[in-house]
Structure formats: C-alpha cells, structure tokens
Design a protein around this motif. Sequence first.
Motif, PDB file in Angstrom:
ATOM      1  N   ASP A 153       0.345  10.101   7.575  1.00  0.00           N
ATOM      2  CA  ASP A 153      -0.449  10.225   6.361  1.00  0.00           C
ATOM      3  C   ASP A 153      -0.833   8.237   6.641  1.00  0.00           C
ATOM      4  O   ASP A 153      -0.362   7.867   7.976  1.00  0.00           O
ATOM      5  CB  ASP A 153       0.179   9.483   5.389  1.00  0.00           C
ATOM      6  CG  ASP A 153      -0.115   9.531   4.389  1.00  0.00           C
ATOM      7  OD1 ASP A 153      -1.594   9.595   4.155  1.00  0.00           O
ATOM      8  OD2 ASP A 153      -0.097   9.484   2.968  1.00  0.00           O
ATOM      9  N   SER A 154      -1.990   7.665   6.537  1.00  0.00           N
ATOM     10  CA  SER A 154      -2.174   6.236   6.470  1.00  0.00           C
ATOM     11  C   SER A 154      -2.301   5.403   5.841  1.00  0.00           C
ATOM     12  O   SER A 154      -2.692   5.911   4.346  1.00  0.00           O
ATOM     13  CB  SER A 154      -3.883   6.465   7.559  1.00  0.00           C
ATOM     14  OG  SER A 154      -3.850   4.991   7.482  1.00  0.00           O
ATOM     15  N   ARG A 155      -2.145   3.904   5.354  1.00  0.00           N
ATOM     16  CA  ARG A 155      -1.625   3.346   4.280  1.00  0.00           C
ATOM     17  C   ARG A 155      -3.443   2.809   4.209  1.00  0.00           C
ATOM     18  O   ARG A 155      -3.960   2.110   4.209  1.00  0.00           O
ATOM     19  CB  ARG A 155      -1.106   2.221   4.628  1.00  0.00           C
ATOM     20  CG  ARG A 155       0.022   2.752   3.887  1.00  0.00           C
ATOM     21  CD  ARG A 155       0.576   4.069   4.712  1.00  0.00           C
ATOM     22  NE  ARG A 155       1.222   3.862   5.272  1.00  0.00           N
ATOM     23  CZ  ARG A 155       2.408   5.377   6.071  1.00  0.00           C
ATOM     24  NH1 ARG A 155       2.504   6.278   5.092  1.00  0.00           N
ATOM     25  NH2 ARG A 155       2.708   4.631   7.039  1.00  0.00           N
ATOM     26  N   ASP A 207       1.472   0.350  10.694  1.00  0.00           N
ATOM     27  CA  ASP A 207       0.892   1.292   9.850  1.00  0.00           C
ATOM     28  C   ASP A 207       2.155   1.826  10.159  1.00  0.00           C
ATOM     29  O   ASP A 207       1.631   3.334  10.381  1.00  0.00           O
ATOM     30  CB  ASP A 207       0.250   2.259   9.361  1.00  0.00           C
ATOM     31  CG  ASP A 207       0.233   2.387   8.353  1.00  0.00           C
ATOM     32  OD1 ASP A 207       0.989   2.259   7.825  1.00  0.00           O
ATOM     33  OD2 ASP A 207      -0.562   3.101   7.806  1.00  0.00           O
ATOM     34  N   PRO A 221      -4.688   3.248  -0.890  1.00  0.00           N
ATOM     35  CA  PRO A 221      -4.376   2.403   1.071  1.00  0.00           C
ATOM     36  C   PRO A 221      -5.471   1.523   0.577  1.00  0.00           C
ATOM     37  O   PRO A 221      -6.303   0.581  -0.228  1.00  0.00           O
ATOM     38  CB  PRO A 221      -5.314   3.962   0.815  1.00  0.00           C
ATOM     39  CG  PRO A 221      -6.305   4.187  -0.009  1.00  0.00           C
ATOM     40  CD  PRO A 221      -5.351   3.933  -1.288  1.00  0.00           C
ATOM     41  N   ILE A 230      -7.684   3.088   4.026  1.00  0.00           N
ATOM     42  CA  ILE A 230      -8.877   3.839   3.561  1.00  0.00           C
ATOM     43  C   ILE A 230      -9.287   5.436   4.617  1.00  0.00           C
ATOM     44  O   ILE A 230     -10.002   4.213   5.809  1.00  0.00           O
ATOM     45  CB  ILE A 230      -9.711   2.868   3.473  1.00  0.00           C
ATOM     46  CG1 ILE A 230      -8.580   2.126   1.847  1.00  0.00           C
ATOM     47  CG2 ILE A 230     -10.530   3.173   2.725  1.00  0.00           C
ATOM     48  CD1 ILE A 230      -9.791   1.172   1.353  1.00  0.00           C
ATOM     49  N   SER A 238       1.590   5.123  11.917  1.00  0.00           N
ATOM     50  CA  SER A 238       1.168   6.653  11.057  1.00  0.00           C
ATOM     51  C   SER A 238       2.294   7.326  10.177  1.00  0.00           C
ATOM     52  O   SER A 238       1.743   8.731   9.576  1.00  0.00           O
ATOM     53  CB  SER A 238      -0.218   7.066  10.977  1.00  0.00           C
ATOM     54  OG  SER A 238      -1.176   6.748  11.204  1.00  0.00           O
ATOM     55  N   TRP A 262      -8.393   6.848   6.433  1.00  0.00           N
ATOM     56  CA  TRP A 262      -7.873   7.266   8.033  1.00  0.00           C
ATOM     57  C   TRP A 262      -8.929   6.147   9.065  1.00  0.00           C
ATOM     58  O   TRP A 262      -9.255   6.796  10.185  1.00  0.00           O
ATOM     59  CB  TRP A 262      -7.975   8.436   8.531  1.00  0.00           C
ATOM     60  CG  TRP A 262      -6.851   8.994   8.203  1.00  0.00           C
ATOM     61  CD1 TRP A 262      -5.814   9.875   7.108  1.00  0.00           C
ATOM     62  CD2 TRP A 262      -4.884   9.446   8.497  1.00  0.00           C
ATOM     63  NE1 TRP A 262      -4.869  10.730   6.464  1.00  0.00           N
ATOM     64  CE2 TRP A 262      -4.708  10.373   7.670  1.00  0.00           C
ATOM     65  CE3 TRP A 262      -4.392   8.520   9.450  1.00  0.00           C
ATOM     66  CZ2 TRP A 262      -3.328  10.529   8.160  1.00  0.00           C
ATOM     67  CZ3 TRP A 262      -3.800   9.486   9.989  1.00  0.00           C
ATOM     68  CH2 TRP A 262      -2.743   9.752   9.198  1.00  0.00           C
ATOM     69  N   ILE A 290      -0.526   9.647   0.771  1.00  0.00           N
ATOM     70  CA  ILE A 290      -1.886   9.077   0.275  1.00  0.00           C
ATOM     71  C   ILE A 290      -2.939  10.156   0.748  1.00  0.00           C
ATOM     72  O   ILE A 290      -3.368  11.093   0.217  1.00  0.00           O
ATOM     73  CB  ILE A 290      -2.430   8.148   1.313  1.00  0.00           C
ATOM     74  CG1 ILE A 290      -1.299   6.499   0.476  1.00  0.00           C
ATOM     75  CG2 ILE A 290      -3.514   7.358   0.185  1.00  0.00           C
ATOM     76  CD1 ILE A 290      -0.919   5.055   1.144  1.00  0.00           C
ATOM     77  N   ALA A 313       0.872  -1.470   0.302  1.00  0.00           N
ATOM     78  CA  ALA A 313       0.069   0.250   0.065  1.00  0.00           C
ATOM     79  C   ALA A 313       1.148   1.667   0.275  1.00  0.00           C
ATOM     80  O   ALA A 313       0.771   2.552  -0.135  1.00  0.00           O
ATOM     81  CB  ALA A 313      -0.674  -0.385   1.193  1.00  0.00           C
ATOM     82  N   ASP A 314       1.472   1.525   0.747  1.00  0.00           N
ATOM     83  CA  ASP A 314       2.776   2.438   0.746  1.00  0.00           C
ATOM     84  C   ASP A 314       3.380   3.172  -0.425  1.00  0.00           C
ATOM     85  O   ASP A 314       3.547   3.288  -0.876  1.00  0.00           O
ATOM     86  CB  ASP A 314       3.666   2.014   1.996  1.00  0.00           C
ATOM     87  CG  ASP A 314       4.909   3.377   2.539  1.00  0.00           C
ATOM     88  OD1 ASP A 314       4.342   4.736   1.918  1.00  0.00           O
ATOM     89  OD2 ASP A 314       5.608   2.966   2.177  1.00  0.00           O
TER      90      ASP A 314
END
Length: 263
Positions: free
Chosen positions: A144-146, A160, A21, A148, A163, A150, A103, A15-16
């Motif tokens: 950031d969040s991988r 993750d 995401p 969907i 974040s 957040w 993302i 995802a990263d």
Amino acid sequence: MDARHARLAAALRAADVNRTPIRPLRDSAAELGVSTTQEGAYAVQRQVRELRTAAGDRVIGRKIGLTAATVQRQLGVDQPDYGTLWASTAYGDGATVSISSLIHPKIEAEVALVLEHDLHDPDLMLVDIIKATAFVLPALEIVDSRIIDWDIQLFDTVADNASAAGFVLGADPKRLDQVDLRDATMAMTEDGRTVSQGLGSDCMGHPLNAATWLARQCCAYGDPLNAGDIILTGAVGPMVTVRQGARYEAHISGLGRVAAEFS
C-alpha cells in the motif's frame, strides 16, 4: 534527530493512522531541503519506525521490495528497496483482512524465509543465508502507499517503509533442501481466476539472491537481521490491485498454497 526528517516521518505516520494519503514526499522533502537520496529516504524510514515502535508495535522482520523487473516497471524504478515487517500487520493462512484498514492496496506472491541464526556480517555471502535459514514458506504481501494515487519514486517508497502494509504466511514450512526456489512456478488467483504468474527466478535470479542483498543492506545501515526474523524476499510475479470481497490464493510449486480474503 533531524527535525526535517522527523517532520516527513510524522506526515507518513499520520497518513497511515488516518488512512489519508498525502502528496508525494519527494516534493515536501525538496521544499524542506532534505536530500532525496536513498540515504535520506532510509533516514525518514527509520524515524517512522521509531514512531511506530513508540506506539507499541513490534518489529518481526524485513521485506524486500521492487525485486522483480515487472514490478519495477509498474512503479517506474530500477532498484530494490526494503522495509520493516510489523507484528500488527501479520496474518495467518486463510485470514480475513479488513480493507478499511488500508488505502489503495495491492497484493503479490512471495517466498518467505524464517531465520534460525543472526546475520551480522556485512560481507556475508549467499551460503550464509542458506546456513541461517530455518525454513521457508509461501507468502502474500499486501502493499500500500501512503502517497496519493501511488505517485511514487524511489525516495517516496523507501521513506514509506517500502510501501509495506501487511503479509500473510502459509502454514506448511519446508527446509531449503526440500524445494527448488529458483525454478518454482507461481500462480495467484482472484476468486479462482488467475491474475498473476511468475517464477522464483523472477526475483533477482533467485529469492536467496534477494535475501543476500537485504542482509548486506541491513548491516550497512547498522540494523542487521537476527534469529527469528521473517524475510519476505520479493515478488515472484506482478502485483495485483486488491478488490473488496475477493479471495486471493497463491500456489508456489514445492512450497504449497497461501490465501487471504479482503472484507
């Protein structure tokens, strides 16, 4: 290596890399029978770290997340977490950051410490943090969040890498005895408009309290802090959603300013 943890770690890493995401990791963990405790989350985080190191990146420190009550309320959690800082996502003051490498990023102002000595004692105290700190800097953390939208709980954000997505360091170091971190005021602007404000005491009462917590946690998980490591001690005000083309600047009294633009 637990194959189930490895599967979750691989999904986060993909995802990263792909900037795509994935659904909440806690759901996938439940389907695989993986414990969604904090310990299980850190096990996934460590395997993501191994994948990233194997790909050629380099660990240069740690970040503490969710230290401010305001940020905890934003994300619906009630305790701090920590993650790894990477050489590939470190920026200098005034840097331009490509938003296409992210993302759905947010940004927050923090106090950064740089260590002069190792912190390997699991029973260390705040005074040990003071003795080990070479200097302190203002910083911006890019989070950031991988996951969907957040849609995270503690398991998701710990696994993750808390974040983490990057950070920007100021360039004017100060010694700890030159600043009052507890009562320092912070104001962050977006294109000159104030969008976040706070105090050093908003970070667990004092940024050095947060650093003490981190050092003990790292020892507990067998991964202690070392001389030269950078520590982002946690937000000193609410995080803000990054807007493409905007310039963000944080001023922390006694520490000075740090800024970045997002192209």
